[in-house]
Design a protein around this motif. Structure first.
Motif, short mmCIF file in Angstrom:
data_model
loop_
_atom_site.label_atom_id
_atom_site.label_comp_id
_atom_site.label_asym_id
_atom_site.label_seq_id
_atom_site.Cartn_x
_atom_site.Cartn_y
_atom_site.Cartn_z
N GLY A 78 1.86 -16.72 7.63
CA GLY A 78 1.16 -16.97 8.88
C GLY A 78 0.96 -15.70 9.69
N PRO A 79 0.60 -15.84 10.95
CA PRO A 79 0.33 -14.68 11.81
C PRO A 79 1.50 -13.71 11.90
N GLU A 80 2.73 -14.21 11.75
CA GLU A 80 3.89 -13.32 11.83
C GLU A 80 3.86 -12.26 10.73
N ASP A 81 3.29 -12.62 9.59
CA ASP A 81 3.21 -11.66 8.49
C ASP A 81 2.24 -10.53 8.83
N LEU A 82 1.13 -10.87 9.46
CA LEU A 82 0.16 -9.84 9.84
C LEU A 82 0.74 -8.95 10.95
N GLU A 83 1.48 -9.55 11.86
CA GLU A 83 2.14 -8.76 12.91
C GLU A 83 3.15 -7.79 12.29
N HIS A 84 3.86 -8.25 11.28
CA HIS A 84 4.83 -7.38 10.61
C HIS A 84 4.13 -6.22 9.91
N LEU A 85 3.02 -6.50 9.23
CA LEU A 85 2.25 -5.43 8.59
C LEU A 85 1.82 -4.39 9.62
N ARG A 86 1.32 -4.86 10.74
CA ARG A 86 0.84 -3.93 11.77
C ARG A 86 1.98 -3.12 12.35
N GLN A 89 2.60 -0.48 9.89
CA GLN A 89 1.46 0.44 9.95
C GLN A 89 1.59 1.39 11.14
N TRP A 90 1.98 0.86 12.28
CA TRP A 90 2.11 1.70 13.47
C TRP A 90 3.31 2.63 13.37
N TRP A 91 4.37 2.20 12.71
CA TRP A 91 5.49 3.12 12.48
C TRP A 91 5.02 4.31 11.65
N GLY A 92 4.24 4.04 10.62
CA GLY A 92 3.72 5.12 9.79
C GLY A 92 2.77 6.02 10.55
N ALA A 121 4.11 5.92 3.84
CA ALA A 121 4.00 4.57 4.41
C ALA A 121 2.60 4.00 4.20
N ARG A 122 1.60 4.84 4.35
CA ARG A 122 0.22 4.37 4.20
C ARG A 122 -0.04 3.89 2.76
N TRP A 123 0.59 4.56 1.80
CA TRP A 123 0.39 4.18 0.39
C TRP A 123 1.27 3.00 0.00
N THR A 124 2.57 3.13 0.18
CA THR A 124 3.50 2.17 -0.41
C THR A 124 3.58 0.85 0.34
N MET A 125 3.27 0.85 1.63
CA MET A 125 3.37 -0.39 2.40
C MET A 125 2.00 -0.96 2.75
N VAL A 126 1.14 -0.15 3.34
CA VAL A 126 -0.14 -0.67 3.81
C VAL A 126 -1.09 -0.89 2.63
N THR A 127 -1.43 0.19 1.93
CA THR A 127 -2.37 0.07 0.81
C THR A 127 -1.84 -0.86 -0.27
N HIS A 128 -0.61 -0.66 -0.66
CA HIS A 128 -0.04 -1.41 -1.78
C HIS A 128 -0.17 -2.91 -1.59
N HIS A 129 0.24 -3.40 -0.43
CA HIS A 129 0.29 -4.84 -0.24
C HIS A 129 -1.05 -5.43 0.18
N ILE A 130 -1.85 -4.69 0.91
CA ILE A 130 -3.19 -5.20 1.23
C ILE A 130 -4.04 -5.25 -0.03
N ALA A 131 -3.96 -4.22 -0.88
CA ALA A 131 -4.75 -4.20 -2.11
C ALA A 131 -4.37 -5.34 -3.05
N HIS A 132 -3.13 -5.83 -2.94
CA HIS A 132 -2.70 -6.99 -3.72
C HIS A 132 -3.13 -8.31 -3.06
N LEU A 373 2.26 -11.71 -2.25
CA LEU A 373 2.92 -12.10 -1.01
C LEU A 373 2.98 -10.94 -0.02
N PRO A 374 3.02 -11.24 1.28
CA PRO A 374 3.21 -10.20 2.29
C PRO A 374 4.63 -9.62 2.22
N MET A 375 4.79 -8.45 2.80
CA MET A 375 6.09 -7.77 2.76
C MET A 375 7.21 -8.62 3.35
#
Length: 427
Positions: A78-86, A89-92, A121-132, A373-375
């Protein structure tokens, strides 16, 4: 995720060959890996020794319980997963911003480390999981955070500026690696790819020096050309061109006298090098030549550091003498599920801080079971997957990342070999 779903994008893209290093044209057969056979009777006159049961012994029940957990996790997206991604992303982005905000002062390790952490972070967390397509199920997710919309067209330079082309990554990683994990046709099987070094007569110190070189440069010298050439191979097949399935030679991507080499330079090398080492340092021109030079040197240092960091995080995920590689394709979804566990390793898991500095690659077992699945869902799933594995006697390997890196290097230089399972024991 079923074996059919994982391999859905891999149709007509199986090469059946590993990746050769730039300067090697053939492979020698390696030493036989450690084999784990199913229980058998003992020889007459010898004391009876209880054999370890095959990890595939109860694979059907194991897969059913994992399927139930998968459905539960998918229902909770749900929305909590997108908030966690962001948040990740902002930490990176914060690391990158702070790194460049101080990089102009002087060449220094702190700025370089911050820039490197942002890149990783941009590769292993953002790109990796969005691309999946990990966030495609979240209601009202923006197009640029979906698998189909991320890093497409001009957004490549906003979402994921890198040596690696996003489309090449999607094909090589999502289809080939996840569809063939631990098999000879897995383009990222460390033991197979490093067979040339394992079998060489070089002194051990020289072998370690070669590994160190690749650790400092592997995004450019391995991942970018490997993903690009695999991507070009499937493009040729789709165009109806013949492909003899010969092993990929990474050095061919760097040859500017071939069409493929020129395309690699124009698509992967020059755009990223121009941005990272040209345009970004030039932004500091108003502060003078010292500032420009400092940013340039910190950017180069950061590139080395992000290579080392990602090498240590990514490389050991499927390498070690206590992990398995496989002969041939899985014959069923249940066999495929067991393979994802016994061919992968987790690192320390826990809080967002711990997971951020591991690039969320510390949930590799859960990720290979369900790459879509989301992170945040991996954090929820990990203790339950581990308990299910213990229940059904499926080895679940979890160890500190530095120890795993040591085991990976032992595989690369030939001091250790991965385990295999007797094919009859997996059926």
């Amino acid at each position: 995720m079923s074996i059919e779903e994982v391999r859905a994008n891999a149709t007509d893209v199986q090469s059946g060959a590993g990746t050769l290093p730039p300067f090697v044209s053939t492979k020698k057969p390696g030493p036989a890996p450690a084999r784990v056979d199913p229980p058998s009777s003992t020889d007459e006159g010898l004391p009876s020794v209880e054999a370890s049961p095959s990890p595939f012994a109860r694979k059907e029940a194991f897969a059913r319980e994992l399927l139930d957990l998968r459905k539960e996790l998918e229902a909770s997206i749900g929305p909590e997963d997108l908030e966690h991604l962001r948040k990740m992303q902002w930490w990176g982005r914060g690391c990158s911003a702070l790194g460049y905000a101080t990089a102009w002062i002087a060449p220094n390790p702190i700025s370089a480390l911050l820039i490197a952490q942002g890149n990783t972070a941009r590769w292993t967390m953002v790109t990796h999981h969005i691309a999946h397509r990990g966030y495609d199920r979240v209601p009202d997710v923006p197009e640029h955070q979906t698998g189909r919309g991320f890093a497409v067209g001009w957004r490549r330079f906003l979402d994921w500026p890198d040596w690696i082309h996003p489309d090449a990554w999607r094909h090589e990683h999502n289809a080939l690696h996840h569809g063939n994990t631990g098999e000879t046709s897995d383009p990222d099987l460390v033991e197979e790819n490093m067979e040339w070094l394992r079998q060489s007569d070089l002194p051990l110190v020289a072998k370690h020096a070669i590994v160190a070189f690749f650790a400092c440069t592997w995004k450019l010298t391995y991942y970018a050309p490997n993903t690009f050439l695999e991507w070009r191979r499937v493009q040729r097949r789709r165009a109806g061109e013949q492909d003899d399935g010969t092993p990929i030679r990474l050095i061919s991507a760097f040859d500017p006298f071939t069409e493929e080499g020129r395309s690699f330079w124009a698509t992967c090398v020059l755009p990223y090098a121009g941005l990272r080492f040209g345009a970004l340092p030039a932004l500091f021109s108003p502060l003078g030549p010292w500032a420009v030079g400092s940013v340039f040197l910190n950017s180069v240092f950061a590139e080395v550091l992000t290579n080392i960091q990602s090498f240590i995080l990514i490389g050991p995920n499927h390498a070690g003498e206590d992990l398995y590689r496989f002969e041939g394709r899985a014959k069923s979804h249940s066999e495929f599920s067991v393979r994802q566990v016994i061919g992968s390793v987790n690192y320390a898991t826990g809080s967002d801080v711990v997971d951020f500095f591991h690039g969320f690659l510390n949930y590799q077992i859960e990720h290979h079971l369900w790459p879509h699945l989301p992170m945040r869902q991996y954090q929820r799933a990990q203790p339950r997957v581990k308990a299910i594995c213990e229940k059904y006697g499926v080895p679940y390997v979890q160890e500190g990342v530095l120890r795993r890196a040591k085991k990976m290097v032992d595989i690369m230089v030939g001091r250790a070999s991965m385990r295999t399972v007797d094919p009859a024991g997996a059926r």
